[in-house]
Design an enzyme around this catalytic site. Structure first.
Site, PDB file in Angstrom:
ATOM      1  N   LEU A 137      -0.507  -3.404  -1.173  1.00  0.00           N
ATOM      2  CA  LEU A 137      -1.595  -3.969  -0.400  1.00  0.00           C
ATOM      3  C   LEU A 137      -1.066  -4.705   0.822  1.00  0.00           C
ATOM      4  O   LEU A 137       0.090  -5.132   0.866  1.00  0.00           O
ATOM      5  CB  LEU A 137      -2.465  -4.897  -1.252  1.00  0.00           C
ATOM      6  CG  LEU A 137      -1.790  -6.107  -1.889  1.00  0.00           C
ATOM      7  CD1 LEU A 137      -1.864  -7.311  -0.971  1.00  0.00           C
ATOM      8  CD2 LEU A 137      -2.447  -6.433  -3.213  1.00  0.00           C
TER       9      LEU A 137
ATOM     10  N   TYR B  42       4.545   4.123   2.552  1.00  0.00           N
ATOM     11  CA  TYR B  42       4.192   5.513   2.844  1.00  0.00           C
ATOM     12  C   TYR B  42       2.769   5.772   2.386  1.00  0.00           C
ATOM     13  O   TYR B  42       2.343   5.301   1.319  1.00  0.00           O
ATOM     14  CB  TYR B  42       5.151   6.458   2.107  1.00  0.00           C
ATOM     15  CG  TYR B  42       4.721   7.911   2.141  1.00  0.00           C
ATOM     16  CD1 TYR B  42       4.810   8.655   3.319  1.00  0.00           C
ATOM     17  CD2 TYR B  42       4.222   8.538   1.009  1.00  0.00           C
ATOM     18  CE1 TYR B  42       4.407   9.988   3.358  1.00  0.00           C
ATOM     19  CE2 TYR B  42       3.834   9.866   1.032  1.00  0.00           C
ATOM     20  CZ  TYR B  42       3.919  10.584   2.210  1.00  0.00           C
ATOM     21  OH  TYR B  42       3.519  11.903   2.247  1.00  0.00           O
TER      22      TYR B  42
ATOM     23  N   CYS C 197       8.310  -1.397   0.537  1.00  0.00           N
ATOM     24  CA  CYS C 197       7.933  -2.810   0.661  1.00  0.00           C
ATOM     25  C   CYS C 197       9.132  -3.684   0.996  1.00  0.00           C
ATOM     26  O   CYS C 197       9.090  -4.909   0.841  1.00  0.00           O
ATOM     27  CB  CYS C 197       7.277  -3.312  -0.626  1.00  0.00           C
ATOM     28  SG  CYS C 197       6.027  -2.208  -1.270  1.00  0.00           S
TER      29      CYS C 197
ATOM     30  N   GLY D 219       0.594  -7.610   7.464  1.00  0.00           N
ATOM     31  CA  GLY D 219       1.823  -8.199   6.984  1.00  0.00           C
ATOM     32  C   GLY D 219       2.612  -7.179   6.179  1.00  0.00           C
ATOM     33  O   GLY D 219       2.160  -6.071   5.898  1.00  0.00           O
ATOM     34  N   GLY D 220       3.823  -7.553   5.784  1.00  0.00           N
ATOM     35  CA  GLY D 220       4.622  -6.700   4.914  1.00  0.00           C
ATOM     36  C   GLY D 220       5.576  -5.802   5.652  1.00  0.00           C
ATOM     37  O   GLY D 220       5.654  -5.788   6.877  1.00  0.00           O
ATOM     38  N   GLN D 221       6.311  -5.024   4.866  1.00  0.00           N
ATOM     39  CA  GLN D 221       7.349  -4.157   5.383  1.00  0.00           C
ATOM     40  C   GLN D 221       6.849  -2.717   5.484  1.00  0.00           C
ATOM     41  O   GLN D 221       5.721  -2.485   5.898  1.00  0.00           O
ATOM     42  CB  GLN D 221       8.597  -4.276   4.490  1.00  0.00           C
ATOM     43  CG  GLN D 221       9.264  -5.640   4.557  1.00  0.00           C
ATOM     44  CD  GLN D 221       9.998  -5.869   5.865  1.00  0.00           C
ATOM     45  OE1 GLN D 221      10.465  -4.936   6.517  1.00  0.00           O
ATOM     46  NE2 GLN D 221      10.102  -7.127   6.268  1.00  0.00           N
ATOM     47  N   ILE D 222       7.665  -1.754   5.084  1.00  0.00           N
ATOM     48  CA  ILE D 222       7.328  -0.344   5.264  1.00  0.00           C
ATOM     49  C   ILE D 222       6.725   0.231   3.984  1.00  0.00           C
ATOM     50  O   ILE D 222       7.101  -0.153   2.873  1.00  0.00           O
ATOM     51  CB  ILE D 222       8.584   0.463   5.683  1.00  0.00           C
ATOM     52  CG1 ILE D 222       8.189   1.865   6.164  1.00  0.00           C
ATOM     53  CG2 ILE D 222       9.608   0.540   4.546  1.00  0.00           C
ATOM     54  CD1 ILE D 222       9.341   2.610   6.845  1.00  0.00           C
TER      55      ILE D 222
ATOM     56  N   GLY E   8      -6.066  -3.076   3.593  1.00  0.00           N
ATOM     57  CA  GLY E   8      -6.510  -3.123   2.212  1.00  0.00           C
ATOM     58  C   GLY E   8      -5.420  -2.737   1.240  1.00  0.00           C
ATOM     59  O   GLY E   8      -4.334  -3.315   1.245  1.00  0.00           O
TER      60      GLY E   8
END
Length: 219
Positions: free
Chosen positions: A135, A73, A165, A68-71, A147
């Site tokens: 995370l 690094y 994010c 899940g989530g966006q970008i 993780g």
């Protein structure tokens, strides 16, 4: 739990190894925790928006992944901890694991004298409003992978080329910014101790139950 200290590993082989491990594990497979760091790479969650990559002058690889989530690094000097955990067997819910992971990072930073905390509606760990740890998880048949990442001593420049994010203008920081002289392996051992302390033990009657795949994330 089996702990693997893998050093620096390319992102895509690590991702494939997590997928294979999760697909092949059974109700008796021990959970694993991998500590490592990656060469420079951007990762974009399954519902991530490519426009959050604002520029890429260093031609850093962008990998579309299933958390899940966006970008976010990843790069040298950042601690990455992958948790391959059978959640039903430990009687853990996804939200409980997210909270546990955040607390382990907060406790790790406290050991170095740094006060950190959560931010409402934005999973991860923050210091004075700036993100120091991210995370993201994927759960398949009750078993999670992916993780967390903790910025230790790295070049933060590539974070400036994205909306971390998915948040425009979100500052990112690292342990070094606060005068903490630590290595990635050293921070990994401190984090490991807190994760092992916080993870619920396996009940004597532990069993697994099939659950649909889902993605959870903040990055």
């Amino acid at each position: 739990m089996i702990v693997k200290r893998l050093g620096r590993v390319d992102y895509e082989p690590a991702l494939e190894a997590m997928r294979v491990f999760t697909a092949q594990r059974t109700g008796s497979t021990p959970d694993e925790l991998w500590l490592l760091e990656h060469p420079p790479v951007y990762t974009l969650g399954q519902a991530g928006r490519p426009e959050h990559l604002l520029q890429n002058p260093a031609a850093i690889p962008l990998v579309h992944i299933d958390r899940g989530g966006q970008i976010t690094y990843h790069g040298p000097g950042q601690l990455v901890a992958y948790l391959l955990v059978d959640l039903p067997r430990r009687r853990l819910k996804v939200r409980g694991l997210v909270t546990l992971m955040e607390q382990a990072v907060i406790d790790t930073l406290a050991d170095y004298g740094l006060a950190a905390g959560r931010k409402e509606g934005a999973p991860g760990v923050y210091v004075d409003g700036a993100k120091i740890a991210a995370l993201g998880l994927r759960v398949r048949n009750g078993c999670c992978y992916h993780g967390l990442s903790l910025n230790v001593d790295m070049d933060l420049t590539p974070f400036g080329w994205i909306n971390p994010c998915g948040y425009e203008g979100l500052r990112t920081v690292q342990m070094k910014d606060f005068g903490i002289a630590e290595t990635v392996p050293g921070a990994g051992e401190t984090l490991l101790a807190h994760l092992q302390r916080l993870l619920p033990p396996l009940p004597a009657d532990a069993d697994t139950a099939d659950q649909p795949a889902r993605a959870v994330g903040s990055v």
